[in-house]
Motif scaffolding. Structure first.
Motif, mmCIF file in Angstrom:
data_model
loop_
_atom_site.group_PDB
_atom_site.id
_atom_site.type_symbol
_atom_site.label_atom_id
_atom_site.label_comp_id
_atom_site.label_asym_id
_atom_site.label_seq_id
_atom_site.Cartn_x
_atom_site.Cartn_y
_atom_site.Cartn_z
ATOM 1 N N VAL A 71 0.866 -1.179 0.000
ATOM 2 C CA VAL A 71 0.000 0.000 0.000
ATOM 3 C C VAL A 71 0.900 1.225 0.000
ATOM 4 O O VAL A 71 1.753 1.384 0.882
ATOM 5 C CB VAL A 71 -0.923 0.013 1.245
ATOM 6 N N LEU A 121 -6.608 1.325 4.537
ATOM 7 C CA LEU A 121 -6.431 0.157 3.677
ATOM 8 C C LEU A 121 -5.924 -1.044 4.470
ATOM 9 O O LEU A 121 -6.374 -2.177 4.251
ATOM 10 C CB LEU A 121 -5.508 0.486 2.512
ATOM 11 N N THR A 161 3.873 -1.294 3.631
ATOM 12 C CA THR A 161 3.504 0.070 3.255
ATOM 13 C C THR A 161 4.714 0.913 2.860
ATOM 14 O O THR A 161 5.852 0.618 3.218
ATOM 15 C CB THR A 161 2.769 0.775 4.412
#
Length: 86
Positions: free
Chosen positions: A11, A22, A35
């Protein structure tokens, strides 16, 4: 017999609240979420973590989502990695 590996999703978003949102949606569904908060970090994480999918913010300062996607396609290791622009 080892347990099946969870699909890994990268993400990428410069807004921490979007990343947390998310993660909150994906983790309960069994996804391993990694991430990055900018384009340069996204490229490094994609190479190091080898995710199965990237959820990529379009509008980020510095290297935007379009530039990240272009660089991913230029790299043989990530050329066919699925990317969803968010």
């Amino acid at each position: 017999m080892s347990p099946p590996e969870q699909p890994k999703i990268l993400v990428v978003d410069d807004l921490p609240e979007n990343v947390r949102l998310l993660e909150a949606v994906l983790v309960p569904h069994g996804y391993d979420v990694v991430t990055a908060t900018d384009g340069i970090a996204a490229l490094a994480v994609a190479e190091a973590e080898q995710p199965d999918l990237i959820l990529l913010d379009v509008f980020m300062p510095g290297l935007d989502g379009y530039a990240v996607c272009t660089r991913l396609r230029e790299n043989e290791e990530t050329a066919v990695l699925p990317v969803i622009m968010v």
